[in-house]
Design an enzyme around this catalytic site. Structure first.
Site, mmCIF file in Angstrom:
data_model
loop_
_atom_site.group_PDB
_atom_site.id
_atom_site.type_symbol
_atom_site.label_atom_id
_atom_site.label_comp_id
_atom_site.label_asym_id
_atom_site.label_seq_id
_atom_site.Cartn_x
_atom_site.Cartn_y
_atom_site.Cartn_z
ATOM 1 N N ALA A 77 0.774 -1.186 0.210
ATOM 2 C CA ALA A 77 -0.171 0.150 0.017
ATOM 3 C C ALA A 77 0.891 1.109 0.046
ATOM 4 C CB ALA A 77 -0.871 0.021 1.166
ATOM 5 N N CYS A 78 0.302 2.220 -0.289
ATOM 6 C CA CYS A 78 1.084 3.440 -0.224
ATOM 7 C C CYS A 78 1.639 3.854 1.027
ATOM 8 C CB CYS A 78 0.321 4.829 -0.647
ATOM 9 S SG CYS A 78 -0.144 4.697 -2.491
ATOM 10 N N GLY A 79 2.599 4.530 1.356
ATOM 11 C CA GLY A 79 3.317 5.065 2.739
ATOM 12 C C GLY A 79 3.306 6.423 2.662
#
Lengths: 392, 277
Positions: free
Chosen positions: A19-21
């Protein structure tokens, strides 16, 4: 605007669920913080990226040219055409006074191939009655829309956005983040879901002095884009994060709200309270919440998101915000001496550089806001009472 | 005599990947160790995933997502906070967290118990279920946010609304029972739960310490006062909580509990077709 496929990433081999961080750091005394800190924060969340994009925004890095707009561009030459940089310069000379143009120092050898990165410090010509902010906004949009091979990453004062396709550690290395000192940082590592990873499509997205990093997806993209079209913003970057920052710019800078209310109104427009909750609000708040929902109804951002907005309009501010159902993670923290404010997707990234115990999860749909005056909203329901008092 | 082994998750300053940690845990178990201590954990995901048996895994640092996912019969102790999805689809055993643990704790759990000292986020115990003797338990010492017990089909969620912030003796040391001064534990300021409590619940029970306003209840959830039967459920659970975190049970019982349960055993029946399947 056209960027060739060689600057778009290809799917990496060992795909991992991801997932994006997002990570952000803000020294509220405006003391410069070394880039190494934010790099360590984002790189500790390696599981949240897949090497398809990363980028960071830094504030307070051009003290020498703090009154000029810094247009930071990705430039790629197109065969059999005038070099892109010359075309950009010709365009800028027509609309601005260029105070300085320089190649952004980047490290060789990090990527096999990379586009040229340039920055221009400009003063827009004030010949058509528009404010310098509006002109710069139009210049940014025109470059992105009309000049093939050029992409304007940011155009604010005393700030810039650096981004590209790669792992966050590669991007940090490519732009020599360790040489930079800024009082406010946001960093994003990307896991593209709906659009290809390309140099311009990495986060942060920026317009004027605002920048945004985003984890999630905006399913109301179509509605938001139509709304922005009426207001003079063109969305051309193939990503759902872009309209959020344009809507923020419009509500905060152009709608004429008093500055101390504007950020709260903008965040409330993006994730407004449910009608059933508005029914139960005290009268003043009810009136305002209703008007905000009605006035900016197309600014509602649907879908899961957690975002960090950084801006220095009207003063340096960092906002952490999430959707109303809290479908993406966001943790806030304050350093022991109350001087530094952190936001991140995961707690371990904050503890990587500061072992503070003052960390918390903001309430769903409630913004957590820090400015140079300190932490002014912790992102709890009681913030609404404060907002109601301000409205009175 | 338990055989104990220590694993450093940050050898020579380099953070281990979660797969390597889990490989080392499985190797230690194969080598006959039954108490595994993980040092310097910094957000690695899936720690101890899918394990089964009578082992203890002790984590120092902040655990990442999905701690103890799919596991059965193990005891996990986290001296720090845990990220989301703690005890995802837990089958049995016990998870004890000396810190916070945010959203979606105990998602779809079918057994075992989860104790968290601090605060929780949204959707605690979503889709939790019970069958026969297998009854999952989630107990939060602090407060939780919206959609607590959403679509819950069984098991018990308890939210105590305590504040441990001032009770930590030395915040720079790992938190355990000896590092908590129980006398300084307070009641949390403000509401303990948020909106949509037990939204779509069709089994099990949520116990909230103190009163809750009606508007916080989710669809098909109703609240009632606790009776003797509920006390029998709560007593051993609170006893265990107090044993773990050193709190005086009398302090907890000083305030009453409100029970949230489904309005009927099949609240959604009329929303679907009446044709028997």
């Amino acid at each position: 605007m056209q960027i060739s496929p060689k600057f778009t990433g290809l799917p990496s081999g060992g795909k991992d669920i991801s997932a994006c961080g997002i990570s952000a750091l803000f020294n509220m005394d405006q003391k410069p913080v070394a880039g190494k800190n934010i790099m360590e924060m984002i790189c500790s969340m390696r599981e949240r990226e897949n090497g398809q994009g990363a980028g960071f925004a830094a504030y307070g890095i051009f003290p020498k040219y703090k009154d000029q707009y810094c247009l930071q561009l990705i430039i790629e030459d197109i065969p059999e055409r005038v070099p892109t940089k010359e075309r950009v310069e010709e365009f800028l000379l027509k609309h601005t006074e260029i105070v300085k143009g320089e190649r952004v120092p980047t490290k060789n050898g990090v990527f096999k191939e990379s586009p040229d990165i340039w920055r221009f410090f400009v003063n827009p010509n004030s010949n058509n009655g528009d404010s310098p902010d509006d002109q710069t906004k139009d210049i940014m949009m025109m470059i992105n829309e009309r000049i093939d091979g050029a992409f304007c990453m940011s155009g604010g004062k005393n700030m810039a956005v650096f981004k590209g396709v790669g792992w966050s550690s590669q991007i940090a290395d490519f732009y020599n983040i360790t040489d930079l000192n800024a009082y406010m940082w946001s960093f994003h590592s990307r896991f593209p879901t709906n659009t290809p990873g390309w140099w311009g499509g990495a986060h942060p997205f920026s317009i004027l002095n605002h920048a945004i990093v985003h984890n999630g997806e905006i399913t109301s993209y179509g509605t938001n884009v139509e709304y922005l079209k009426e207001l003079g913003y063109v969305c051309k970057l193939m990503t759902d994060t872009e309209p959020l920052i344009y809507m923020f710019d419009y509500i905060v800078r152009k709608s004429g709200y008093p500055p101390e209310l504007a950020t709260q109104i903008a965040t409330m427009a993006m994730s407004p309270p449910y009608w059933r909750d508005i029914e139960r609000m005290p009268p003043v708040l009810k009136k305002w919440a209703t008007s905000i929902r009605q006035t900016h109804r197309w600014a509602l951002a649907n879908g899961p998101f957690s975002i960090v907005i950084t801006t220095d309009y009207p003063k340096p501010t960092m906002i952490g915000h999430s959707d109303r159902k809290k479908l993406r993670p966001l943790i806030a923290a304050l350093s022991d001496d109350q001087s530094t404010f952190y936001l991140s997707s995961e707690l371990n990234s904050i503890h990587e550089i500061d072992d503070t115990m003052d960390y918390w999860q903001p309430d769903p749909g409630m913004p957590v806001v820090a400015t140079t005056d300190g932490l002014i909203q912790r992102g709890t329901q009681s913030d609404l009472e404060k907002f109601a008092k301000l409205l009175e | 005599m338990p055989k104990r082994i220590e694993i450093d998750a940050m050898p020579e300053g380099c953070k281990l990947f979660y797969r390597d940690i889990n490989r080392q845990i499985r190797k230690a178990i194969a080598d006959g160790y039954d108490h595994i201590v993980l040092r310097n954990i910094a957000g690695q995901r899936y720690i101890g995933a899918g394990l089964k048996g009578d082992y203890t895994i002790e984590v120092f640092g902040d655990a990442g997502l999905d701690l103890g996912v799919f596991s059965e019969g193990l005891k996990y102790i986290v001296h720090g906070s845990s990220e989301y999805l703690l005890g995802n689809t837990l089958n049995g055993g016990e998870i004890v967290v000396y810190g916070d643990s945010w959203d979606i704790t105990g998602m779809g759990a079918r057994g075992g118990s989860i104790f968290v000292m601090g605060n929780g986020g949204s959707r605690i115990g979503i889709h939790m279920k019970e069958f026969g003797d297998s009854r999952p338990i989630i107990c939060y010492g602090g407060t939780v946010k919206q959609y607590c017990g959403e679509y819950m089909a069984g098991g018990v969620i308890v939210v105590l609304g305590l504040d441990f912030k001032d009770a930590i003796i030395d915040p720079k040391k790992p938190i355990d029972r000896d590092n908590i001064d129980a006398k300084l534990v307070k009641n949390a300021a403000g509401p303990i739960v948020q909106s949509d409590l037990g939204g779509g619940i069709h089994g099990g029970a949520i116990y909230i310490r103190g009163e809750i306003p009606d508007e916080l209840l989710g669809v098909y959830a109703k609240k009632e006062e606790i009776d003797e039967g509920d006390k029998e459920v709560l007593e051993p659970l609170i006893e265990r909580f107090c044993e773990l975190y050193g709190v005086n049970p009398d302090f907890i019982w000083k305030e009453g509990f409100t029970k949230v349960k489904p309005i009927s055993s099949r609240p959604f029946g009329k929303h679907y077709t009446t044709t028997p399947i």
